[in-house]
Design an enzyme around this catalytic site. Structure first.
Site, PDB file in Angstrom:
ATOM      1  N   GLU A  81      10.161  10.348  21.635  1.00  0.00           N
ATOM      2  CA  GLU A  81      11.475   9.941  22.145  1.00  0.00           C
ATOM      3  C   GLU A  81      12.608  10.799  21.598  1.00  0.00           C
ATOM      4  OE1 GLU A  81       9.118   7.914  21.067  1.00  0.00           O
ATOM      5  OE2 GLU A  81       8.965   6.132  22.337  1.00  0.00           O
ATOM      6  N   ALA A 119       7.098   5.196  28.704  1.00  0.00           N
ATOM      7  CA  ALA A 119       7.853   4.534  29.762  1.00  0.00           C
ATOM      8  C   ALA A 119       8.246   5.583  30.791  1.00  0.00           C
ATOM      9  CB  ALA A 119       9.080   3.861  29.171  1.00  0.00           C
TER      10      ALA A 119
HETATM   11  N1  DAK Z   1       7.682   9.282  32.774  1.00  0.00           N
HETATM   12  C1  DAK Z   1       7.671   9.708  34.053  1.00  0.00           C
HETATM   13  N2  DAK Z   1       6.875  10.702  34.507  1.00  0.00           N
HETATM   14  C2  DAK Z   1       6.055  11.307  33.615  1.00  0.00           C
HETATM   15  C3  DAK Z   1       6.014  10.905  32.261  1.00  0.00           C
HETATM   16  C4  DAK Z   1       6.890   9.842  31.841  1.00  0.00           C
HETATM   17  N3  DAK Z   1       6.891   9.357  30.586  1.00  0.00           N
HETATM   18  N4  DAK Z   1       5.105  11.684  31.630  1.00  0.00           N
HETATM   19  C5  DAK Z   1       4.603  12.523  32.565  1.00  0.00           C
HETATM   20  N5  DAK Z   1       5.169  12.281  33.760  1.00  0.00           N
HETATM   21  C6  DAK Z   1       4.899  12.966  35.028  1.00  0.00           C
HETATM   22  C7  DAK Z   1       5.510  14.372  35.037  1.00  0.00           C
HETATM   23  O1  DAK Z   1       6.873  14.329  35.375  1.00  0.00           O
HETATM   24  C8  DAK Z   1       4.664  15.055  36.113  1.00  0.00           C
HETATM   25  O2  DAK Z   1       5.112  14.646  37.368  1.00  0.00           O
HETATM   26  P1  DAK Z   1       5.203  15.709  38.601  1.00  0.00           P
HETATM   27  O3  DAK Z   1       6.078  16.831  38.120  1.00  0.00           O
HETATM   28  O4  DAK Z   1       3.764  16.154  38.814  1.00  0.00           O
HETATM   29  O5  DAK Z   1       5.765  14.913  39.750  1.00  0.00           O
HETATM   30  C9  DAK Z   1       3.289  14.405  35.890  1.00  0.00           C
HETATM   31  O6  DAK Z   1       3.515  13.183  35.189  1.00  0.00           O
HETATM   32  C10 DAK Z   1       2.360  15.282  35.052  1.00  0.00           C
HETATM   33  O7  DAK Z   1       3.049  15.615  33.869  1.00  0.00           O
HETATM   34  P2  DAK Z   1       3.187  17.133  33.337  1.00  0.00           P
HETATM   35  O8  DAK Z   1       3.187  18.097  34.465  1.00  0.00           O
HETATM   36  O9  DAK Z   1       4.334  17.157  32.393  1.00  0.00           O
HETATM   37  O10 DAK Z   1       1.803  17.278  32.563  1.00  0.00           O
HETATM   38  P3  DAK Z   1       1.490  18.159  31.278  1.00  0.00           P
HETATM   39  O11 DAK Z   1       0.025  18.044  31.065  1.00  0.00           O
HETATM   40  O12 DAK Z   1       2.094  19.525  31.393  1.00  0.00           O
HETATM   41  O13 DAK Z   1       2.246  17.425  30.060  1.00  0.00           O
HETATM   42  C11 DAK Z   1       2.896  15.517  28.730  1.00  0.00           C
HETATM   43  C12 DAK Z   1       1.840  16.162  29.683  1.00  0.00           C
HETATM   44  C13 DAK Z   1       2.443  14.078  28.476  1.00  0.00           C
HETATM   45  C14 DAK Z   1       2.912  16.281  27.409  1.00  0.00           C
HETATM   46  C15 DAK Z   1       4.300  15.590  29.395  1.00  0.00           C
HETATM   47  O14 DAK Z   1       4.201  15.076  30.712  1.00  0.00           O
HETATM   48  C16 DAK Z   1       5.333  14.806  28.652  1.00  0.00           C
HETATM   49  O15 DAK Z   1       5.870  15.258  27.648  1.00  0.00           O
HETATM   50  N6  DAK Z   1       5.675  13.605  29.148  1.00  0.00           N
HETATM   51  C17 DAK Z   1       6.737  12.793  28.604  1.00  0.00           C
HETATM   52  C18 DAK Z   1       6.289  12.076  27.353  1.00  0.00           C
HETATM   53  C19 DAK Z   1       7.402  11.248  26.750  1.00  0.00           C
HETATM   54  O16 DAK Z   1       8.490  11.783  26.432  1.00  0.00           O
HETATM   55  N7  DAK Z   1       7.164   9.944  26.563  1.00  0.00           N
HETATM   56  C20 DAK Z   1       8.154   9.041  25.998  1.00  0.00           C
HETATM   57  C21 DAK Z   1       9.001   8.436  27.087  1.00  0.00           C
HETATM   58  S1  DAK Z   1      10.241   7.294  26.440  1.00  0.00           S
HETATM   59  C22 DAK Z   1      11.185  -0.372  25.547  1.00  0.00           C
HETATM   60  C23 DAK Z   1       9.866  -0.186  25.918  1.00  0.00           C
HETATM   61  C24 DAK Z   1       9.348   1.083  25.992  1.00  0.00           C
HETATM   62  C25 DAK Z   1      10.108   2.181  25.738  1.00  0.00           C
HETATM   63  C26 DAK Z   1      11.411   1.992  25.365  1.00  0.00           C
HETATM   64  C27 DAK Z   1      11.969   0.713  25.276  1.00  0.00           C
HETATM   65  N8  DAK Z   1      11.719  -1.699  25.450  1.00  0.00           N
HETATM   66  C28 DAK Z   1      10.855  -2.844  25.560  1.00  0.00           C
HETATM   67  C29 DAK Z   1      13.087  -1.882  25.061  1.00  0.00           C
HETATM   68  C30 DAK Z   1       9.480   3.482  25.842  1.00  0.00           C
HETATM   69  C31 DAK Z   1      10.124   4.631  25.950  1.00  0.00           C
HETATM   70  C32 DAK Z   1       9.340   5.862  26.195  1.00  0.00           C
HETATM   71  O17 DAK Z   1       8.132   5.870  26.254  1.00  0.00           O
END
Ligand code: DAK
Length: 262
Positions: free
Chosen positions: A136, A69
């Site tokens: 998360e 997300a």
């Molecule tokens: N959200 C927003 N932007 C993101 C993102 C995310 N989840 N993942 C990556 N980006 C963006 C980065 O901020 C960066 O943007 P700029 O700085 O270029 O503007 C761009 O994408 C490229 O990312 P990185 O520079 O970080 O790229 P890397 O290759 O170095 O790293 C990575 C890739 C995937 C390992 C890293 O970006 C990362 O750790 N991303 C976050 C992953 C994460 O924590 N995902 C979980 C998010 S919480 C619900 C439904 C759904 C959910 C909850 C409730 N309900 C129905 C109630 C879901 C929650 C989640 O998914």
């Protein structure tokens, strides 16, 4: 309807074709925001309603199926906003309403909500570059779209706990061994492989496919005896369809069946 955060196409040759949905926010690694989820929901329901579509494939980019997300859209939410509306709740369950088979073709990151979205699909095909995880915990939160429920069912409690409690990512081979993905294929042929699986499914009887989904999901979401009972009723009910007559007659006459999906 025109979309900004996804691309939709119809692929295939036969009487029933494949609805292809490509998540398309490449700069944000396909992070799932409200607009993307609305568009995904609308596209899924449109393919579901289209009698010319047999099967749906959801894919992302080479680098990411979806990195979760959209954290930027979530970071400052308060409890009431999270509880009452916004992107956090809308359209996450739409995929469960789809009765046609849905294939996730995953390359690169499938993290958080991205992994949860893939797990809501019926089949996950993974490129050898795929990385799955529920990070998360590293954000000071927990999965919110079924990760704590579907991951243990897919890979067992021990591995699910390790992944959920550490936020570690696992690669495609490990995910296949653990039972999360159906098959790993070279990244360059991921979409072709997914479309080939879809083409196979498109030739089969629509009502039988729907009933298999319903039976498997029944067993997955309830107990064995309920699932077995549902399966028996569905099996018996298929003797009221033309496709059962055609399928069995074709076998006995040593020819290919021509299913009419009724
Ligand atoms: N959200 C927003 N932007 C993101 C993102 C995310 N989840 N993942 C990556 N980006 C963006 C980065 O901020 C960066 O943007 P700029 O700085 O270029 O503007 C761009 O994408 C490229 O990312 P990185 O520079 O970080 O790229 P890397 O290759 O170095 O790293 C990575 C890739 C995937 C390992 C890293 O970006 C990362 O750790 N991303 C976050 C992953 C994460 O924590 N995902 C979980 C998010 S919480 C619900 C439904 C759904 C959910 C909850 C409730 N309900 C129905 C109630 C879901 C929650 C989640 O998914």
């Amino acid at each position: 309807m025109s979309y900004e955060c996804i691309l939709t196409e119809v692929r295939g040759e036969g009487a029933r074709k494949t609805g292809l949905i490509t998540l398309n926010r490449p700069k944000q690694l396909n992070a799932l925001n409200g607009q993307l989820m609305d568009e995904l929901g609308a596209a899924l329901l449109a393919f579901e309603a289209d009698e010319g579509i047999g099967c749906i494939v959801i894919t992302g980019s080479e680098k990411a199926f979806a990195a979760g997300a959209d954290i930027a859209a979530m970071a400052t939410l308060g409890y009431m906003e999270a509880y009452t509306g916004g992107f956090i709740t809308r359209n996450w369950e739409t995929i469960r309403q789809v009765r046609k088979p849905v294939i996730a073709a995953v390359a690169g990151f499938a993290l958080g909500g991205g992994n949860e979205l893939a797990m809501m699909c019926d089949i996950i095909l993974a490129a050898d570059t795929a990385k799955f995880g529920q990070p998360e915990i590293k954000l000071g939160t927990i999965p919110g779209a079924g990760g704590t429920q579907r991951l243990p069912r897919a890979v067992g409690k021990a591995k699910a706990m390790e992944l959920l409690l550490t936020g570690r990512m696992m690669g495609a081979e490990e995910a296949e061994r653990a039972g999360l993905v159906a098959r790993v294929v070279p990244a360059a042929s991921l979409l072709d492989e997914a479309l080939a699986v879809a083409a196979q499914i498109n030739e089969l009887s629509g009502p039988s496919l729907m009933m298999i989904k319903e039976c498997v999901n029944e067993a997955y979401e309830s107990g064995l005896s309920t699932g077995v009972r549902t399966e028996r009723h569905m099996f018996q009910s298929l003797f009221g369809t033309e496709d059962q007559r055609e399928g069995m007659a074709a076998f006995l006459e040593k020819r290919k069946p021509a299913f009419r999906h009724r």
